[in-house]
Design a protein around this motif. Structure first.
Motif, short mmCIF file in Angstrom:
data_model
loop_
_atom_site.label_atom_id
_atom_site.label_comp_id
_atom_site.label_asym_id
_atom_site.label_seq_id
_atom_site.Cartn_x
_atom_site.Cartn_y
_atom_site.Cartn_z
N UNK A 1 36.75 -15.82 59.16
CA UNK A 1 35.74 -14.85 59.08
C UNK A 1 35.54 -14.21 57.85
N UNK A 2 36.02 -14.09 57.12
CA UNK A 2 35.77 -13.43 55.96
C UNK A 2 36.36 -12.21 55.87
N UNK A 3 36.80 -11.67 56.82
CA UNK A 3 37.31 -10.35 56.66
C UNK A 3 38.50 -10.37 55.82
N UNK A 4 38.60 -9.41 55.01
CA UNK A 4 39.78 -9.41 54.18
C UNK A 4 40.82 -8.66 54.94
N UNK A 5 41.97 -8.95 54.66
CA UNK A 5 43.06 -8.30 55.38
C UNK A 5 43.00 -6.83 55.15
N UNK A 6 43.34 -6.16 56.07
CA UNK A 6 43.27 -4.72 55.94
C UNK A 6 44.29 -4.24 54.94
N UNK A 7 43.85 -3.38 54.11
CA UNK A 7 44.75 -2.90 53.07
C UNK A 7 45.73 -1.87 53.60
N UNK A 8 46.79 -1.76 52.87
CA UNK A 8 47.80 -0.81 53.27
C UNK A 8 47.35 0.59 53.00
N UNK A 9 46.71 0.73 51.90
CA UNK A 9 46.37 2.07 51.46
C UNK A 9 45.53 2.80 52.49
N UNK A 10 45.68 4.06 52.48
CA UNK A 10 44.89 4.86 53.40
C UNK A 10 43.53 5.05 52.80
N UNK A 11 42.60 5.06 53.62
CA UNK A 11 41.24 5.19 53.14
C UNK A 11 40.78 6.61 53.32
N UNK A 12 39.58 6.76 52.88
CA UNK A 12 38.99 8.09 52.90
C UNK A 12 39.08 8.70 54.31
N UNK A 13 38.79 7.90 55.23
CA UNK A 13 38.78 8.39 56.60
C UNK A 13 40.12 9.00 56.98
N UNK A 14 41.12 8.23 56.60
CA UNK A 14 42.44 8.67 56.96
C UNK A 14 42.87 9.86 56.13
N UNK A 15 42.48 9.78 54.89
CA UNK A 15 42.90 10.81 53.96
C UNK A 15 42.21 12.13 54.27
N UNK A 16 40.96 12.06 54.35
CA UNK A 16 40.20 13.31 54.53
C UNK A 16 39.96 13.64 55.99
N UNK A 17 40.06 12.64 56.80
CA UNK A 17 39.81 12.94 58.20
C UNK A 17 38.32 13.08 58.49
N UNK A 18 38.01 13.02 59.70
CA UNK A 18 36.62 13.09 60.12
C UNK A 18 35.98 14.41 59.72
N UNK A 19 36.80 15.42 59.64
CA UNK A 19 36.22 16.71 59.35
C UNK A 19 35.60 16.77 57.99
N UNK A 20 36.26 16.13 57.08
CA UNK A 20 35.77 16.19 55.71
C UNK A 20 35.03 14.90 55.35
N UNK A 21 34.28 14.50 56.19
CA UNK A 21 33.59 13.23 55.96
C UNK A 21 32.79 13.25 54.66
#
Length: 478
Positions: A440-460
DNA sequence: CCTGCCGGGTA
DNA sequence: TACCCGGCAGG
């Protein structure tokens, strides 16, 4: 028929017409050039100008009259012309050849031209006029022919006459066609002998040229054939085929070396080779309704002189007019068959590429990168260029897209993305052996935390745009 | 289930 | 092009 009409008119004109006709396509140019040069002096004189021309001129002048050695006027012409190498000519020819070019060789054959010249010359007055008038005119007529730049040397004179008249030419053409139909095989006039002389030079030529030419046409061959050795091929004329056919007929043998040269240019390729093989030179009377074919030039000349011109066979001088009325025909079994076949297919080129292609593709990527097709030529040069180009194009196209994607995804992922892209993918696939492609093309999910995780939904609002868009995070890339 | 993000759709 | 979102897939 044609011949007669021609005859009626000034011989020269006719001849020219005829000769031109046949040659025009190819040769005409050369002639014109020649004429121009030669023109200065009148045909003869003019002829002298160029090496080639000189030959002819000389021939015409000397041979016809002065030289007209015991042997036979006809001979002279032929020998000189046909052989090209022939005694007088030899000198001239050789020189011309050296100077100008291989084409010249044809000149050897040039006989045809020579012949015409002779005739024309004969009517000196006319010729002179012709020469003069022609120069300018020739340019016009010539243009097509001229397109191919002939070396000055080639220019050999004579043919110019063409300008003389379309009608004549047409007539000649018709005649030629007729003759052709009669003797399909016959190609040209030149004779075997010729080949011998020039060969050295010619060979060199051929070698050089050989690369260039591709196929052979039977018709052309005939002309060149005389020179067989000659490498006419240099040029790449395309449309020749049709012309070739016409020329082939025989006629133009007379045209002589010059013609031959031009022819070579025009038809170039094919001719030389084939002829070499097995050419027999026959002399065919071009006189209207006269299909007579003789094995010797002297014989044919005599025939013409006595039968058609009403002159004494021995006659005094063979102005060379006879030359106009007969053409050398080279019968080359091989050439005929092969020539045709080869022409059609042009296989060489075509064939060549395919194999190459694959490799090219491999290379392509690089090319694309560069943006130009440059390298393609190398491998594909002949046939495939277009293909390469296309490919490149594609790449280029893709390139951007791909890169774009890449940017986003950055390391991990995205190859797939690229795959998604239609066109781009193909190329990439070829080019890049990416492992991923398949899935599929999807690249493997990276280890690093992304914005979502970092900032949370509140700070979108703090998320990177990509994250907000549910795209690969651009801020925290793996 | 959560997270990451692809592929598409809409404005 | 900028945004959004459905949905898939890995963890």
């Amino acid at each position: 028929m044609d011949s007669r009409s021609v005859l009626d008119k000034p011989v020269v004109g006719t001849r020219l017409g005829a000769a031109d006709f046949g040659y025009r396509p190819t040769r005409s140019v050369p002639r014109d050039n020649r004429l121009e040069k030669s023109a200065g002096g009148g045909l003869r004189a003019g002829a002298t100008t160029n090496g080639t021309v000189l030959l002819k001129c000389v021939r015409d002048g000397q041979a016809t009259k002065d030289n007209a050695p015991a042997e036979a006027n006809g001979r002279r012409l032929h020998d000189g012309e046909k052989t090209g190498l022939g005694e007088h000519r030899d000198t001239g020819c050789t020189t011309s050849l050296k100077r100008s070019s291989p084409t010249h060789c044809p000149g050897t054959n040039g006989q045809t031209p020579g012949s015409f010249m002779h005739l024309d010359i004969r009517t000196q007055e006319r010729q002179v006029e012709m020469a003069v008038s022609f120069r300018p005119a020739p340019g016009q007529n010539v243009p097509q022919m001229e397109r191919q730049p002939l070396p000055s040397s080639h220019i050999p004179v004579p043919r110019n006459r063409k300008p003389s008249g379309h009608a004549d030419k047409e007539v000649m053409a018709a005649a030629v066609l007729t003759s052709l139909s009669t003797s399909p095989l016959v190609i040209c006039p030149s004779f075997a002998p010729t080949a011998a002389v020039p060969e050295p030079a010619i060979r060199a030529w051929k070698e050089a040229l050989s690369a260039s030419y591709s196929s052979s046409t039977s018709g052309n061959w005939s002309w060149d054939a005389s020179d067989q050795s000659v490498p006419s091929t240099p040029s790449p004329p395309l449309s020749n085929d049709a012309n070739k056919n016409f020329l082939l007929p025989s006629q133009r043998d007379d045209v002589s070396e010059d013609v031959a040269e031009s022819t070579h240019f025009m038809f170039e390729d094919p001719i030389p080779r084939k002829r070499k093989n097995s050419m027999k030179v026959m002399f065919k009377c071009l006189w209207k309704n006269c299909e007579k074919v003789l094995s010797t030039s002297s014989g044919i000349q005599r025939h013409i002189r006595t039968v058609h011109l009403g002159r004494n066979s021995d006659s005094d001088y063979s102005d060379g007019e006879e030359d106009f009325y007969y053409s050398e025909i080279e019968v080359n079994m091989d050439s005929l068959t092969e020539g045709l076949s080869s022409l059609t297919p042009t296989s060489p080129t075509t064939a060549g590429p395919p194999p190459i292609f694959p490799p090219l593709l491999a290379d392509v990527p690089d090319i694309n990168m560069n943006g130009t097709c440059s390298h393609a030529p190398t491998l594909l040069s002949q046939s495939a260029p277009s293909t390469l180009c296309h490919i490149r194009t594609d790449h280029a196209y893709q390139g951007p897209a791909v890169t774009h994607v890449r940017t986003v995804s950055i390391g991990e992922k995205r190859q797939p993305a690229s795959s998604t892209n239609g066109t781009g993918n193909k190329n990439q696939a070829l080019i890049m052996p990416t492992p991923k492609s398949a899935a599929g093309n999807r690249k493997p999910r990276g280890e690093a935390k992304k914005c979502r995780k970092v900032y949370g939904m509140e700070k979108k609002e703090m998320w990177c745009t990509a994250c907000r868009w549910k795209k690969a995070c651009q801020r925290f890339t793996d």
